[in-house]
Design a protein around this motif. Sequence first.
Motif, mmCIF file in Angstrom:
data_model
loop_
_atom_site.group_PDB
_atom_site.id
_atom_site.type_symbol
_atom_site.label_atom_id
_atom_site.label_comp_id
_atom_site.label_asym_id
_atom_site.label_seq_id
_atom_site.Cartn_x
_atom_site.Cartn_y
_atom_site.Cartn_z
ATOM 1 N N SER A 241 46.293 -15.729 16.755
ATOM 2 C CA SER A 241 47.027 -16.646 15.887
ATOM 3 C C SER A 241 46.662 -16.391 14.415
ATOM 4 O O SER A 241 46.826 -15.274 13.932
ATOM 5 N N HIS B 286 57.256 -15.420 17.078
ATOM 6 C CA HIS B 286 57.826 -14.219 17.695
ATOM 7 C C HIS B 286 58.637 -13.375 16.722
ATOM 8 O O HIS B 286 58.433 -12.170 16.590
ATOM 9 N N SER C 90 54.551 -13.803 22.817
ATOM 10 C CA SER C 90 55.517 -14.327 23.777
ATOM 11 C C SER C 90 56.852 -14.543 23.080
ATOM 12 O O SER C 90 56.891 -14.926 21.903
ATOM 13 N N SER D 194 49.137 -12.873 19.431
ATOM 14 C CA SER D 194 50.063 -13.820 18.792
ATOM 15 C C SER D 194 49.720 -14.020 17.321
ATOM 16 O O SER D 194 49.486 -15.156 16.868
ATOM 17 N N GLU E 280 59.053 -25.099 22.694
ATOM 18 C CA GLU E 280 57.667 -25.376 23.036
ATOM 19 C C GLU E 280 57.362 -26.870 23.093
ATOM 20 O O GLU E 280 56.224 -27.288 23.072
ATOM 21 N N HIS F 65 52.278 -20.774 22.842
ATOM 22 C CA HIS F 65 51.289 -20.227 21.912
ATOM 23 C C HIS F 65 49.885 -20.510 22.438
ATOM 24 O O HIS F 65 49.615 -21.563 23.013
ATOM 25 N N GLU G 54 57.366 -18.076 21.517
ATOM 26 C CA GLU G 54 56.527 -18.580 20.420
ATOM 27 C C GLU G 54 57.308 -18.624 19.111
ATOM 28 O O GLU G 54 58.159 -17.771 18.842
#
Length: 328
Positions: A147, A245, A239, A175, A194, A272, A242
């Motif tokens: 992240s 993305h 993903s 990610s 999400e 996420h 997310e």
Amino acid sequence: MPSAQHLLLKQLLTAATGPLARRRPQLAAMRLAAEAASVFQFVPWNVFLEDASVEGMPAEWLRPAGAPAHRVLLYLHGGGYVLGSLNTHRALVGALAQSCQLNALAINYRKAPEYPFPAALDDARLAYDWLLQNGYKPQDVMIAGDSAGGGLALALLISLRDAGQPLPAAAICLSPWTDLALPVAMLRQICREESQILEALEIRGWGPLYAQDTPLRHPLLSPVQAALHGLPPLLIQISDAEVLHDDVLQFSRKAYAAGVPLTLQVFEGLVHWWHLFWRFVPEARQALDQAGSFSRGVWAAQASAKLAVQAASHRARPASSSPLRARH
């Protein structure tokens, strides 16, 4: 299609974060909640924990049994530059270190808003320099992060390149947050795909907390805005569900065009931070296994290149000749 375990995880996260989205908790409360949740984070079996300090910065080693002593994984945890710690990511770092068979050094870099940009980047560079000063060679160091930590890993590479410093062997970005300027359209996508998980964490407000007086599109804040030439091999996992993305795809296209050796792995329908739940989400274990394969490929490529250089040097060396003996 995501696994049943992931679908259950998503339901649990939605139930847990929905009230947060409505109450909009203070950052201090979110930090406390993240630390409280970390009591369920356990280091994998045969990974040994060791306290450390990097020029006064809290850090720790996670050493898998049998990992070669001369190679190291420098890990930068996620949390939007405002959350997270050694505690919250210990299990993930241990699992990644074990998969890659690397001794991992995790650092607790300074967080915003108390310490805005470039504090986190300065701490990452400090840790990398510390490794080199303690005998590790750049070609034996790998950078990793998830992240915001993944974005920080990319910013570290760009910063080192621009400073003319030796680059590490590769980087693993789980990610990664590559663009701090999240538009409203992407926030709507969070709600749709999400179930407000990221919105509950108010990710859009975290970028400005870290950037403060620096424009969000500064290349060391948003690596997607940087020139990407000359970077080492990268593994990026993301993903398609997310919010990050599309930015990751844009970064990847730009990296490909710049000639960066990049491996992009896109997973289907995962939330996420799915990597954090590797103990019971099979997609997370698969992702970590693939990271291990990437790591082994980097070292294998290094060994092949070294053999090729040695062979070329041998071929270029003039043949030795011995003087002829005179006949009597």
